[in-house]
Design a protein around this motif. Structure first.
Motif, PDB file in Angstrom:
ATOM      1  N   LEU A 212       0.816  -1.212   0.000  1.00 41.06           N
ATOM      2  CA  LEU A 212       0.000   0.000   0.000  1.00 41.06           C
ATOM      3  C   LEU A 212       0.850   1.262   0.000  1.00 41.06           C
ATOM      4  O   LEU A 212       0.532   2.245  -0.683  1.00 41.06           O
ATOM      5  N   VAL A 213       1.957   1.264   0.745  1.00 38.25           N
ATOM      6  CA  VAL A 213       2.717   2.506   0.935  1.00 38.25           C
ATOM      7  C   VAL A 213       3.861   2.682  -0.052  1.00 38.25           C
ATOM      8  O   VAL A 213       4.357   3.805  -0.230  1.00 38.25           O
ATOM      9  N   ASP A 215       5.857   3.602  -3.148  1.00 39.52           N
ATOM     10  CA  ASP A 215       5.576   4.632  -4.177  1.00 39.52           C
ATOM     11  C   ASP A 215       4.488   5.610  -3.745  1.00 39.52           C
ATOM     12  O   ASP A 215       3.860   6.259  -4.591  1.00 39.52           O
ATOM     13  N   SER A 216       4.234   5.721  -2.438  1.00 36.67           N
ATOM     14  CA  SER A 216       3.219   6.649  -1.947  1.00 36.67           C
ATOM     15  C   SER A 216       3.891   7.832  -1.255  1.00 36.67           C
ATOM     16  O   SER A 216       5.087   7.777  -0.937  1.00 36.67           O
ATOM     17  N   GLU A 219       5.750   6.858   2.001  1.00 37.66           N
ATOM     18  CA  GLU A 219       6.786   5.822   1.968  1.00 37.66           C
ATOM     19  C   GLU A 219       8.006   6.156   2.831  1.00 37.66           C
ATOM     20  O   GLU A 219       8.480   5.296   3.590  1.00 37.66           O
TER      21      GLU A 219
END
Length: 278
Positions: A212-213, A215-216, A219
Motif C-alpha cells: 500500500l505505501v 511509491d506513496s 513511503e
C-alpha cells in the motif's frame, strides 16, 4: 572443465548476500481451504517466478466450533509434514475458555511455533482477561502469537502495545504493522529508553501495508518507522490470497533500505524467530 572450475570459484567468492537473494520467508499465508489453497499458492509462485524458502499456513478458529477448530489445526500440522516449506500457524478462539487453553497446550506439544488471533474477524476484545491468559500461556509454552494489526478495531495499536508490555515473556508478531496508522509504533523507540519497561518482544510483518505505501507520499515515513521499531523485528508477508508474495517482494525492493536490511526482512528475521526447519 576449466570453465566449470572458474564458475565454482566465482560462486565461492560471492558474498553471502549474493547467494541469499532467493531466500524468502512468507510469514502471512492464509490457507482457507487446506491443501487446495496450498497448491494454488504454489501455482501462483511458479507463474510469477517467485521463489520461497519457507512460508506459513494460517488458520483462524471460530468461536464455539471446537471440534472443527481442532480438525483444521491438525490438517495444517499434517500438511507441514508433507510440504517441508510450510510452517503451521494454528489458532484457537480465546473466548472458548478452558477448551482454548487445552488446545493451545496440545498444539505446543505437537511442535506448533505460532498461534493466530484476529480481534476483528474472531470478534473479541484485546483487553479481555481471557485473551491475556491465553497469550501468557503461549509465552510459557514457547509459542509466538500472531495478531492482526491493521488497526480496524479502534484502539488496536494501543491495546496490543499494552498487552505485549504486560507479557514480556511472550513473543508477539503484529501483522501489517498498524496499517496506515503505522506511525504509532515509533513509540517503541521511547519505550526502550524506560528502564525495565519494555523487553523487545514485539515483532511485525509488513504484509499488505508495504504494498500500500510503496511509491506513496508516506513511503519515507514507513521506512523511518521500520528502522525505528528495529530492522531485526520486521518480516515480510504476502497476506495471500488477498495479495501475492511477488507484490510484497516488489514493494519491499522499492523501499529505501539497504541490501542487508532487506535481506533481514525478507528472510533472516523470520528464520531467526521461528527457527530454521531445513
Amino acid at each position: 572443465m576449466i570453465k566449470h572450475a572458474i564458475l565454482g570459484l566465482m560462486l565461492f567468492c560471492l558474498p553471502p548476500l549474493a547467494l541469499a537473494q532467493d531466500e524468502v520467508f512468507d510469514v502471512h499465508v492464509h490457507l482457507w481451504h487446506g491443501e487446495k489453497s496450498l497448491k494454488e499458492y504454489y501455482a501462483q509462485l511458479e507463474a510469477e517466478h517467485q521463489p520461497v524458502a519457507r512460508h506459513s499456513g494460517i488458520y483462524m478458529a471460530i468461536k464455539g466450533e471446537t471440534q472443527e477448530n481442532r480438525r483444521k489445526n491438525d490438517e495444517l500440522i499434517a500438511l507441514s509434514k508433507r510440504y517441508p516449506k510450510l510452517m503451521p500457524i494454528a489458532s484457537v478462539h480465546p473466548l472458548d475458555g478452558q477448551v482454548a487453553i487445552d488446545e493451545l497446550k496440545r498444539l505446543a506439544g505437537l511442535g506448533v511455533k505460532a498461534l493466530k488471533l484476529h480481534p476483528h474477524t474472531q470478534r473479541f476484545d484485546i483487553t479481555d482477561p481471557q485473551v491475556r491468559a491465553l497469550c501468557k500461556l503461549a509465552g510459557e509454552l514457547g509459542v509466538a502469537v500472531l495478531f492482526d494489526n491493521f488497526n480496524i478495531v479502534p484502539g488496536d495499536n494501543q491495546n496490543l502495545f499494552n498487552l505485549a508490555v504486560g507479557l514480556p515473556k511472550t513473543q508477539f508478531v503484529f501483522a501489517h504493522m498498524g496499517g496506515l496508522d503505522f506511525r504509532f509504533w515509533n513509540s517503541l523507540f521511547l519505550a526502550r529508553t524506560a528502564k525495565d519497561f519494555f523487553f523487545d518482544n514485539i515483532h511485525f510483518d509488513i504484509s499488505a501495508t508495504v504494498a500500500l505505501v510503496a511509491d506513496s507520499p508516506v513511503e519515507p515515513e514507513f521506512v523511518w518507522t521500520i528502522r525505528s521499531v528495529g530492522i531485526d523485528n520486521v518480516m515480510l508477508g504476502s497476506d495471500y490470497p488477498q495479495l501475492s508474495l511477488k507484490q510484497a517482494g516488489d514493494a519491499l525492493e522499492k523501499l529505501d533500505l539497504s541490501v542487508e536490511e532487506k535481506r533481514k526482512i525478507r528472510w533472516g528475521n523470520a528464520n531467526k524467530l521461528f527457527g530454521d526447519k531445513r
